[in-house]
Motif scaffolding. Structure first.
Motif, PDB file in Angstrom:
ATOM      1  N   SER A 119      51.166  29.400   3.785  1.00  0.00           N
ATOM      2  CA  SER A 119      51.862  30.568   3.535  1.00  0.00           C
ATOM      3  C   SER A 119      53.479  30.115   2.599  1.00  0.00           C
ATOM      4  O   SER A 119      54.024  28.760   3.051  1.00  0.00           O
ATOM      5  CB  SER A 119      51.929  31.334   5.153  1.00  0.00           C
ATOM      6  OG  SER A 119      53.456  29.844   5.651  1.00  0.00           O
ATOM      7  N   PRO A 130      51.763  41.219   0.061  1.00  0.00           N
ATOM      8  CA  PRO A 130      52.970  42.268   0.434  1.00  0.00           C
ATOM      9  C   PRO A 130      54.443  42.127   0.252  1.00  0.00           C
ATOM     10  O   PRO A 130      54.599  41.121   0.194  1.00  0.00           O
ATOM     11  CB  PRO A 130      52.446  41.411   1.907  1.00  0.00           C
ATOM     12  CG  PRO A 130      51.346  41.058   1.569  1.00  0.00           C
ATOM     13  CD  PRO A 130      51.225  40.586   0.332  1.00  0.00           C
ATOM     14  N   THR A 185      53.760  36.379   0.693  1.00  0.00           N
ATOM     15  CA  THR A 185      54.563  37.533   0.984  1.00  0.00           C
ATOM     16  C   THR A 185      56.423  37.577   0.691  1.00  0.00           C
ATOM     17  O   THR A 185      56.667  36.698   0.342  1.00  0.00           O
ATOM     18  CB  THR A 185      55.085  37.193   2.760  1.00  0.00           C
ATOM     19  OG1 THR A 185      53.748  37.376   3.584  1.00  0.00           O
ATOM     20  CG2 THR A 185      55.538  38.642   2.965  1.00  0.00           C
ATOM     21  N   GLN A 227      48.779  32.579   0.605  1.00  0.00           N
ATOM     22  CA  GLN A 227      49.809  34.391   1.849  1.00  0.00           C
ATOM     23  C   GLN A 227      50.770  33.738   0.972  1.00  0.00           C
ATOM     24  O   GLN A 227      51.681  33.045   1.569  1.00  0.00           O
ATOM     25  CB  GLN A 227      48.893  34.115   2.710  1.00  0.00           C
ATOM     26  CG  GLN A 227      47.595  33.588   3.314  1.00  0.00           C
ATOM     27  CD  GLN A 227      47.042  34.441   2.984  1.00  0.00           C
ATOM     28  OE1 GLN A 227      47.314  35.790   2.922  1.00  0.00           O
ATOM     29  NE2 GLN A 227      45.531  34.931   2.539  1.00  0.00           N
ATOM     30  N   VAL A 285      57.255  32.634   1.053  1.00  0.00           N
ATOM     31  CA  VAL A 285      57.679  33.389   1.809  1.00  0.00           C
ATOM     32  C   VAL A 285      58.727  33.261   0.118  1.00  0.00           C
ATOM     33  O   VAL A 285      59.014  32.405   0.198  1.00  0.00           O
ATOM     34  CB  VAL A 285      58.505  33.422   2.606  1.00  0.00           C
ATOM     35  CG1 VAL A 285      59.659  34.579   2.863  1.00  0.00           C
ATOM     36  CG2 VAL A 285      57.833  33.834   3.791  1.00  0.00           C
ATOM     37  N   GLN A 300      59.348  35.702  10.131  1.00  0.00           N
ATOM     38  CA  GLN A 300      58.343  35.530   8.817  1.00  0.00           C
ATOM     39  C   GLN A 300      58.512  33.792   8.145  1.00  0.00           C
ATOM     40  O   GLN A 300      57.964  33.021   7.432  1.00  0.00           O
ATOM     41  CB  GLN A 300      58.092  36.692   7.854  1.00  0.00           C
ATOM     42  CG  GLN A 300      57.067  35.955   7.110  1.00  0.00           C
ATOM     43  CD  GLN A 300      56.073  37.480   6.832  1.00  0.00           C
ATOM     44  OE1 GLN A 300      56.146  38.559   7.440  1.00  0.00           O
ATOM     45  NE2 GLN A 300      54.869  37.043   6.188  1.00  0.00           N
TER      46      GLN A 300
END
Length: 292
Positions: free
Chosen positions: A152, A210, A183, A181, A154, A233
């Motif tokens: 992940s 997203p 974000t 992933q 961010v 997150q």
């Protein structure tokens, strides 16, 4: 990072300039005294977080403040016009990911919070020379190794227009690390010319990954103030890319696995990193050593 003397001096000067055209000297004095009270409150807030209190004061004493929407839109459209050209140059580069990062860093110039004036000609110059710049080699190697392991990521955005270059970088990340992933976090409300969900939609970023608003009008990412779900997150992400000086100001010393990507635009940052104005920084949170 707590508010420091250089930021206080800059904020006071900017607020005095804001009220200089007014004729009512008593009102101007009262306004500046209240500005000083806001800055004197030692609650651990970094400089970007103070802007929310100052904005409330501006609206209370000076009336509704002009929206940045048209400025944002104009820079979004300007950068969208260059998107295809930048995309082609990235694809042709020896290292497309590094090239995309250099363009994303150059785009960080579009910052009306850090600078009094933003020139479209200067932006074009910085974009033109972006691929002749470099990224710190050890930081880049660490970044690649982290990307290979990460599940992940961010991505914390900064300014309007700039997010078009961010989109190109995110496209490269998705291309090279398809299981990652990603974000994207934008400002929750208007904060000078920082990107919000409106801007993300306008440039097509929401069609790629997203995108969520952080719930605040702070021109940074101040973890105690963002929405709890956004904070969670960010804190649980394997990897964070943080754009811009405001995000650095509000996140430095948080201990997370952050890679900062920005241009040194104000005098404080050129001193901190020993660089000239508009030189670029790419540095990992745990390796940051600033000069003051």
């Amino acid at each position: 990072m707590n508010l420091n003397a250089s930021c206080i001096s800059c904020i006071v000067g900017r607020e005095e300039k804001r009220i200089r055209p007014l004729k009512d000297e008593a009102m101007k004095k009262d306004y500046m005294i209240r500005v000083l009270h806001i800055l004197a409150e030692d609650n651990g807030e970094p400089a970007p977080a103070k802007s929310v209190h100052l904005k409330k004061l501006q609206e209370e004493m000076l009336g509704p403040q002009p929206s940045w929407r048209e400025t944002n839109r104009s820079y979004n459209l300007m950068m969208l016009k260059t998107e295809k050209d930048l995309q082609e140059k990235i694809a042709a580069a020896k290292d497309p990911l590094a090239a995309a990062m250099l363009y994303a860093r150059a785009g960080n110039y579009i910052d009306f919070g850090a600078m009094q004036d933003v020139s479209k000609e200067k932006l074009e110059e910085l974009l033109d020379r972006a691929l002749s710049e470099t990224l710190d080699s050890q930081t880049y190697e660490d970044f690649l190794q982290d990307l290979k392991k990460a599940k992940s990521l961010v991505y914390l955005t900064d300014n309007c227009g700039e997010i078009v270059a961010d989109k190109l970088l995110i496209s490269q990340l998705l291309h090279q690390f398809p299981e990652l992933q990603i974000t994207v976090v934008v400002r929750g409300e208007e904060a000078v010319n920082d990107a919000t969900l409106i801007d993300a939609r306008e440039v097509g970023l929401t069609e790629l990954v997203p995108v969520i608003g952080n719930g605040t009008a702070i021109p940074g990412t101040y973890l105690p103030a963002v929405l709890p779900e956004v904070r969670d997150q960010i804190k649980t992400a394997d990897l964070i890319i943080s754009k811009g000086q405001g995000n650095f100001e509000s996140l430095h010393e948080c201990g997370l696995n952050i890679y900062y990507l920005f241009l040194c635009k104000c005098e404080l940052f050129t001193r901190r990193f020993g660089m000239k104005q508009y030189e670029g920084v790419f540095i990992r949170e745990k390796n940051v050593k600033i000069k003051g």
